[in-house]
Enzyme design. Sequence first.
Site, mmCIF file in Angstrom:
data_model
loop_
_atom_site.group_PDB
_atom_site.id
_atom_site.type_symbol
_atom_site.label_atom_id
_atom_site.label_comp_id
_atom_site.label_asym_id
_atom_site.label_seq_id
_atom_site.Cartn_x
_atom_site.Cartn_y
_atom_site.Cartn_z
ATOM 1 N N THR A 144 -9.601 -11.142 -9.968
ATOM 2 C CA THR A 144 -8.589 -10.338 -9.161
ATOM 3 C C THR A 144 -8.803 -8.956 -9.356
ATOM 4 O O THR A 144 -8.643 -8.016 -8.622
ATOM 5 C CB THR A 144 -7.029 -10.635 -9.888
ATOM 6 N N GLU B 267 -5.170 1.181 -7.086
ATOM 7 C CA GLU B 267 -5.765 2.400 -6.357
ATOM 8 C C GLU B 267 -6.854 2.987 -6.592
ATOM 9 O O GLU B 267 -7.553 3.744 -5.539
ATOM 10 C CB GLU B 267 -4.436 3.285 -6.398
ATOM 11 N N PHE C 198 1.024 -0.977 0.077
ATOM 12 C CA PHE C 198 -0.025 -0.173 -0.060
ATOM 13 C C PHE C 198 1.035 1.122 0.025
ATOM 14 O O PHE C 198 0.302 2.231 0.313
ATOM 15 C CB PHE C 198 -1.009 -0.087 1.112
#
Lengths: 327, 771
Positions: free
Chosen positions: B667, B738, B239
Amino acid sequence: MEPFKLIHPNDQHTAIASSGGANVKFIAGGTNLVDLMKLDIEKPAQLVDINSLKLQTIETLSNGNVRIGALVKNSDLAYHPVIMKNYPVLSEALLSGASPQIRNMATVGGNLLQRTRCPYFYDTSFPCNKRVPGSGCSAINGYNRMNAILGTSSQCIATHPSDMCVAMAALGAIVHVEGLRGKREIPFHEFHLLPGQTPQYETTLKHGELITAVEIPAIPYAAKSHYLKVRDRHSYEFALASAAVILNVVNGRIQTARVALGGVGTRPWRAVLAEKVLTGALANEQTYRTAAEAALSEAKPHKDNAFKIELAKRTLVRALKTVGGMS
Amino acid sequence: MNDILGKPIDRVDGKLKVSGGATYSAEYFPKNMVYGVLVLSTISKGRIRNIDTNQAERVKGVVGIMTYKNSMSLHFPQGTDPGSGKYAEKDLLPLQNDRIYYDGQVIAAVMAETFEKAEYAAKLVKVDYETESPIFDLKTNISKSYKPSSGGSQLQLKRGDADAALQSADVKMEQTYTTPVYHHNAMEPHASVAEWNGDQLMVYDATQAVSGVKSLLVSMLGLLPEKVKVVSLFIGGGFGSKGFTWPNPIVTVMAAKMVKRPVKLVLSRQQMFTTAGRRSETIQKIALASNSSGKLTAIKHDTISESSFVDEFVETAGLATSMLYSCPNVEISHSLVRLNKVTPCPTRAPGEAPGTYAIEAAMDELAYQLKMDPIQLRLVNYAEMDEQRQKKFSSKNLKECYQRGADAIGWSQRSPEPKSMREGNYLVGYGMATATYLANRVASAAKATLYADGHAEILSATQDIGTGTYTIMTQIAAEALGLPVDRVTVKLGDSDYPRAANSGGSQVTASVGPPIRAAALGVIAKLISLAVSDTASPLHGHKEEDIIADNGRIYVKNHTDRGESYTELLNRKGLQKLEAQAKTNVSTRDPQGANPAPTGGVDAAAEEESKTNPAVQEDQNVDRKLYSFHSFGAQFVKVLVDPDLGTVKVDKAVAVMDVGKILNLKTAKSQIMGGMIFGIGMALLEGTAYDPNNGRVVTRDLAQYLVPVNADMPQFDIQFIDKPDPYISPIGAKGIGEIGITGMTAAVVNAIYHATGKRVRDLPVTLDKLI
Ligand SMILES: Cc1cc2nc3c(=O)[nH]c(=O)nc-3n(C[C@H](O)[C@H](O)[C@H](O)COP(=O)(O)OP(=O)(O)OC[C@H]3O[C@@H](n4cnc5c(N)ncnc54)[C@H](O)[C@@H]3O)c2cc1C
Ligand code: SF4
């Protein structure tokens, strides 16, 4: 973590006999103690593993009381048919705490003695009177959103974090203990201490005394009871405010009330002032609100937690409504 | 081809992960290894007057203690690539002197035979500080703000005259939005294992940039590149916290040198709150002006965020605002205040996450002020082009996102008045927001090898940080190689492989997919050319362009029977393998941006071979200067709010994302869902608390820093436009790591306003702000 010795006695007598030393602690589920040891907050030189002791049963006594062994797991207690049916407040309180994994390890005895979640208590680089008496309280003028508003002192404003204990306080449980000098029974309201000038002392349990059981009185109307927990997220989080409510309402009038609050007190908070208002009053919104005002009348807020006063009142009103209804 | 792109296949590494077979960086145990534990400063500013290690040294099993007094000296990193594993503390090398700039600064490392002994001894290191008074609070130090020198012209933007337009506007909306400090809280802590063999250095490190860490070690310790290898095969989330390089791997390598044994050093959860970055707090002032029908005439977005005394980092919250809506007068500014705290660093959607929260909440406020549907306001101001850069978007299907999202959430049933909807005891609210993130692409390289037994291997020095990179790269390679996925092995996370994008900026799929595809096509081209010139081949004499590769065979188009398998051909030719390398030099990143594209250093061989690879040429010949590259999306949320207790439950969350071609639906959905959960965290729960008296972190674990749990989850409906972007690459996929978080926070906050009529501008919206 400091180095320590670990022993595994098989019987109660040996366990108690080995616990006399100055720096000896019992370990049950370990869900609180091990965390505190890893962070150097608890530094026992010796641990006495009590998991082999025969303290795992829940039995209904001849007088109708229920006796719960100190090693009964939180999850087993919560799902026990007698508890679910006769004491939903206790079952709900247990199930609102921690996570299933932790509840499967955590014991009744350990839950009674779990320590505060005040963040400063958890970080040895901050002063904390509870951890190091006399060092000062970092929370009073620090970040104190989660801290207590009832029962605080100039030395400590730590919240008692347990949910189970709030239900036990409302139920008026009795804690059975045994030490080298014999057995004792401690009424619940005498078990946990206010911080006062000595926040390092949290209960009236004497060093080396083993909790053997908790006894819950027979309260027929407790079958109508409720535990409401309000918190920032929907699970796996300690209470900002919670209420355990047991009411005996007959023809719209409250005969008996047992009320305790969590998330706001330095100990599981039996709301005696609220009970006074409720007893004999009509079961309606007005009564509930007056009782909530009384329950929080002595609350003392700090910088970040003033909201808890109103939140606790509303939590209590909601729980009272749920149990007592509106007449 | 075999049509594998887009299929929701299971993760190729899924079994390894759930069975414990995936080796993470902390799980290596070189022979003779010792454990290192860091000692961190407990003051925010000052110096070490004395550091006493005597007691710690006497602990049995301790093999060494490193402080600034006995550590090797380091060089400031030179010429390393700022976009790739940048050293996070430009002006502070670890353990070089006695100065303290922040709480949690590394001041010693203790090495011992066991972790427990190292940990115990670390607590016995006594530090005597000379304390100076730190500055640590952003809000009360705004007067110290300055315009950053890094980041270039993108940080202060202006078109038209926003002030003048605001003055004369029919409708104005001016508000300040604030977001607290966030911590990344990846499941896997930062972890390194370092082993020296003579002058050869092997490092296992939890990083989003193996090549970046390698070049830092080379530069800071003065090593030869060929002697250093950095490996990160599996990463439990980053992250952004593992995107920059923090002192921990450097110290691990130094420690291993000092004690002459391999060293493992893993940060504790508590240490990750002070010593491995964070997202800066932001104060964002937004001013909007419009005419009475909602057409924007001015946007101002001024952001103040934090930096440190050892580096400079800008939370670029205003960047997206510069292109999000059509508006003639726009002014964007970013300022910083230096504080005695660890340097902020990228955190999932750096800039956009807090930035879209502010601008999209402001747009919602304007819509209510205008009594206009929030979707309609966005349509009225729809940007057909990037007006700031005066470029067309490479692709943008945002109108369709709004439409499909509105249908999915049931927007038409919403009654527009705030606090007008109920379900049982709950107030009901609907909110929406636009999501956007840069569609980044940077230079990358890869190598493909086809073996005579019919399986293929791909090598590329990017990494899979848990997002599914192994899986989609396998799909891309399998498609290009004409092989089933189970015949293709993708290997990543090793600095010996051809250099490729760091796993940040949502750029891996767009950057590394194309060279993998090109390398794979390069192998097939070699195979075909072998066949047509081989008299023993059924394809002998056929034109190369008439031959296709599929399911392990090459054959003449429309004549499946006229061909042969890869294995037949290779075996007949006595070849054990065929190899090809490719490097694509494409960058969609603005060279003036805060995070420029990596340059140079990639394998020269790949570069050379790419000159003759048509797949690379075709890709590189697209003139990308004409386009502005972004992903878009629309997010919708339904919340239930308890009016008495202030508790908020996100009941349903919809995302319709325009992120180019979807390579794996499964995914892809997980990535967007993860982002949306981040958004729920930002909106309702997350925020690091600091002590108001000394500025040190107070909430240092996951019991105190709240992230959403299962019980907080809404019902998700995640959809994709799934149209390839024609300019980003021949594959057409943009990044999705993101964008899921952007927009989501505002959508939740906007829904809470709709439910309650209460506008909370200071995140998180905890219940105390609603009762
Ligand atoms: C992440 C997390 C979340 C949690 N959330 C909640 C929550 O929401 N609500 C809640 O109420 N609780 C919560 N808990 C606390 C949990 O309920 C306690 O940790 C647990 O009840 C302790 O029981 P244990 O058996 O594991 O105790 P231990 O950790 O084994 O012991 C705790 C203490 O009790 C002493 N002790 C244990 N048994 C005896 C005995 N028979 N006689 C004398 N002394 C004894 C030990 O010496 C020790 O000092 C949470 C815990 C964690 C880790
Ligand atoms: S409130 Fe109590 S536990 Fe918290 S810092 Fe003060 S003394 Fe310590």
